[in-house]
Design a protein around this motif. Structure first.
Motif, PDB file in Angstrom:
ATOM      1  N   THR A   6       2.791  56.802  68.589  1.00 53.77           N
ATOM      2  CA  THR A   6       3.427  56.147  67.337  1.00 53.77           C
ATOM      3  C   THR A   6       4.028  57.169  66.402  1.00 53.77           C
ATOM      4  N   SER A  44       8.309  57.875  70.569  1.00 50.87           N
ATOM      5  CA  SER A  44       7.554  56.687  70.442  1.00 50.87           C
ATOM      6  C   SER A  44       7.067  55.573  71.611  1.00 50.87           C
ATOM      7  N   ARG A  99       7.485  52.343  67.884  1.00 49.68           N
ATOM      8  CA  ARG A  99       6.480  52.262  69.023  1.00 49.68           C
ATOM      9  C   ARG A  99       7.398  51.745  70.247  1.00 49.68           C
TER      10      ARG A  99
END
Length: 128
Positions: free
Chosen positions: A42, A38, A106
């Motif tokens: 994403t 991440s 993320r």
């Protein structure tokens, strides 16, 4: 008149079902890998209960709306068969368990999550 009452005998066109690039989430070890990935890309985790009609409906809607051009990795967690992984998701990612549930990671953290119908309200383009 009869076509309206009983339907037409002409074959209906079926929509071609999208096949999403699901990655199976089956081990607790993968959770650390997802966090690490991440940091550069994403990561999406979809938690699904295979016995739940609502979960099945939300997943179907998600699949229909999902943009195949998305650059995110898309993980599928069958939480009934991998209960230990599902439990660890809540602990490691600090998100209360719900089903169905979508988590967006993320930069090493969960930046958004939703459950039930709210899953399909998330604008995934914001996180790609």
């Amino acid at each position: 008149m009869f076509k309206k009452l009983f339907g037409s005998s002409e074959p209906k066109e079926k929509k071609e079902k999208k096949v999403l690039p699901w990655l199976p989430l089956q081990t607790v070890r993968q959770l650390d890998e997802i966090l690490e990935r991440s940091k550069t890309k994403t990561q999406l985790v979809f938690k699904h209960s295979t016995r739940c009609g609502i979960s099945r409906m939300v997943m179907s809607q998600f699949e229909s709306a999902y943009n195949l051009d998305s650059s995110a990795d898309l993980y599928y967690l069958d939480l009934l068969n991998y209960r230990d992984v599902s439990n660890e998701v809540g602990y490691k990612y600090q998100v209360m368990h719900q089903s169905p549930q979508l988590l967006i990671l993320r930069n090493g953290v969960v930046v958004a999550h939703a459950s039930h119908g709210a899953i399909n309200e998330i604008d995934l383009a914001k996180y790609s």
